[in-house]
Motif scaffolding. Structure first.
Motif, PDB file in Angstrom:
ATOM      1  N   ASP A   1       0.826  -1.202   0.000  1.00  0.00           N
ATOM      2  CA  ASP A   1       0.000   0.000   0.000  1.00  0.00           C
ATOM      3  C   ASP A   1       0.865   1.259   0.000  1.00  0.00           C
ATOM      4  O   ASP A   1       0.510   2.266  -0.631  1.00  0.00           O
ATOM      5  CB  ASP A   1      -0.929   0.004   1.212  1.00  0.00           C
ATOM      6  N   ALA A   2       2.001   1.216   0.699  1.00  0.00           N
ATOM      7  CA  ALA A   2       2.892   2.380   0.728  1.00  0.00           C
ATOM      8  C   ALA A   2       3.469   2.645  -0.653  1.00  0.00           C
ATOM      9  O   ALA A   2       3.512   3.794  -1.114  1.00  0.00           O
ATOM     10  CB  ALA A   2       4.012   2.160   1.747  1.00  0.00           C
TER      11      ALA A   2
ATOM     12  N   ALA B   1       2.138   1.710  -3.432  1.00  0.00           N
ATOM     13  CA  ALA B   1       1.013   2.119  -4.269  1.00  0.00           C
ATOM     14  C   ALA B   1       0.743   3.610  -4.142  1.00  0.00           C
ATOM     15  O   ALA B   1       0.442   4.285  -5.135  1.00  0.00           O
ATOM     16  CB  ALA B   1      -0.231   1.321  -3.893  1.00  0.00           C
ATOM     17  N   ARG B   2       0.849   4.143  -2.940  1.00  0.00           N
ATOM     18  CA  ARG B   2       0.624   5.587  -2.752  1.00  0.00           C
ATOM     19  C   ARG B   2       1.686   6.402  -3.486  1.00  0.00           C
ATOM     20  O   ARG B   2       1.368   7.429  -4.097  1.00  0.00           O
ATOM     21  CB  ARG B   2       0.611   5.919  -1.256  1.00  0.00           C
ATOM     22  N   TYR B   3       2.915   5.942  -3.423  1.00  0.00           N
ATOM     23  CA  TYR B   3       3.978   6.609  -4.178  1.00  0.00           C
ATOM     24  C   TYR B   3       3.667   6.579  -5.670  1.00  0.00           C
ATOM     25  O   TYR B   3       3.843   7.566  -6.385  1.00  0.00           O
ATOM     26  CB  TYR B   3       5.321   5.931  -3.922  1.00  0.00           C
TER      27      TYR B   3
ATOM     28  N   GLU C   1       0.759   6.202  -7.197  1.00  0.00           N
ATOM     29  CA  GLU C   1      -0.404   7.032  -7.552  1.00  0.00           C
ATOM     30  C   GLU C   1      -0.018   8.502  -7.628  1.00  0.00           C
ATOM     31  O   GLU C   1      -0.479   9.235  -8.517  1.00  0.00           O
ATOM     32  CB  GLU C   1      -1.511   6.811  -6.523  1.00  0.00           C
ATOM     33  N   GLU C   2       0.835   8.933  -6.723  1.00  0.00           N
ATOM     34  CA  GLU C   2       1.306  10.323  -6.769  1.00  0.00           C
ATOM     35  C   GLU C   2       2.156  10.556  -8.001  1.00  0.00           C
ATOM     36  O   GLU C   2       2.067  11.601  -8.660  1.00  0.00           O
ATOM     37  CB  GLU C   2       2.097  10.652  -5.500  1.00  0.00           C
TER      38      GLU C   2
END
Length: 270
Positions: A161-162, A164-166, A168-169
């Motif tokens: 998830d971490a 994935a957040r990178y 997506e940004e």
């Protein structure tokens, strides 16, 4: 020197080094280079890696920066892999290769995540804003830790998830433009500033995590090494000589992402 050593003539190999060093010092006023000194050290230690033939060790240097070898098979893996360092003692396998922001920017261009013009601009930005460059480097190291955990433990949802957040940004900053060969491709936009390499790595990581080849990622079990590499053939039984030089009699490198038995013909080592 290596040939003499492999022929059980260690004393002759050491004499050849002394003679070569004396010639360099007397005639040119210089000491032997890193590679020659490293071979000398390995002969003194009777390093088993010198006994293997046909497995050259390379150091990658770009713009004066020492970069990790491209043996993983994917930029996201190379980002996780460490720099074992030909001619460096220390560092040894397991050592840090992200020594500074400049290294990160040059590496990003070397593996094709950014073009050379962008790398030059990043280096200029880093010179003018060292505080911002260090902050971006710290963020890149944090991403690397999460990505390594995600690739070596498929059950680590928090790490996934971490990353994935990178990703997506990063996707919000990508631009699609024509490459030199005429094909279109996604590039991180320079408007991201010093964080551009972080976005580039995150996008590359997302591509790998969505690729079925992720199931062929293997990790060297040696605690001093831990290199990641793709093994689509299922035939790799030990790590690259350029990293830890594990012998064929050691336990094979283990599957990093595939569940036990997913890759036929391999024994999972825990």
């Amino acid at each position: 020197m290596t040939a003499l050593y492999r022929g059980d003539r260690q004393a002759d190999a050491l004499r050849l080094y002394r003679r070569t060093r004396r010639t360099l010092v007397d005639d040119l006023g210089v000491e032997p280079g890193d590679r020659l000194r490293e071979v000398h050290r390995r002969i003194l230690r009777a390093d088993h890696r010198l006994e293997r033939t046909g497995r050259p060790v390379y150091e990658v240097r770009v713009r004066g920066e020492s970069l990790p070898w491209s043996v993983g098979g994917h930029p996201a893996l190379e980002f996780c892999n460490t720099f074992a360092g030909w001619g460096h003692q220390p560092p040894m396998p397991g050592a840090e290769w992200l020594r500074g922001y400049r290294t990160l920017a040059v590496w990003t261009g070397h593996v094709g995540l950014a073009d050379e013009v962008t790398v030059g601009r990043l280096l200029d930005l880093a010179r003018r804003n060292p505080v911002g460059a260090n902050a971006a480097l710290d963020e890149a190291r944090a991403l690397r830790a999460r990505l390594y955990a995600c690739l070596t433990d498929p059950e680590d949802r928090r790490a996934f998830d971490a990353v994935a957040r990178y990703a997506e940004e990063a996707a919000k900053t990508l631009v699609f433009r024509r490459d030199a060969d005429g094909r279109g491709r996604w590039w991180p936009d320079l408007t991201a500033g010093l964080r551009l390499p972080v976005h580039a790595v995150a996008w590359s990581a997302a591509e790998l995590l969505a690729d079925p080849r992720r199931l062929t990622v293997r990790v060297c079990p040696d605690e001093r090494c831990g290199w990641l590499f793709l093994d689509e053939s299922g035939l790799r039984r030990w790590c690259s000589l350029a990293t830890c030089g594990r012998s064929a009699t050691d336990a094979p490198c283990q599957g990093a992402s595939a569940p036990a038995g997913r890759l036929a013909g391999w024994t999972q080592t825990r």
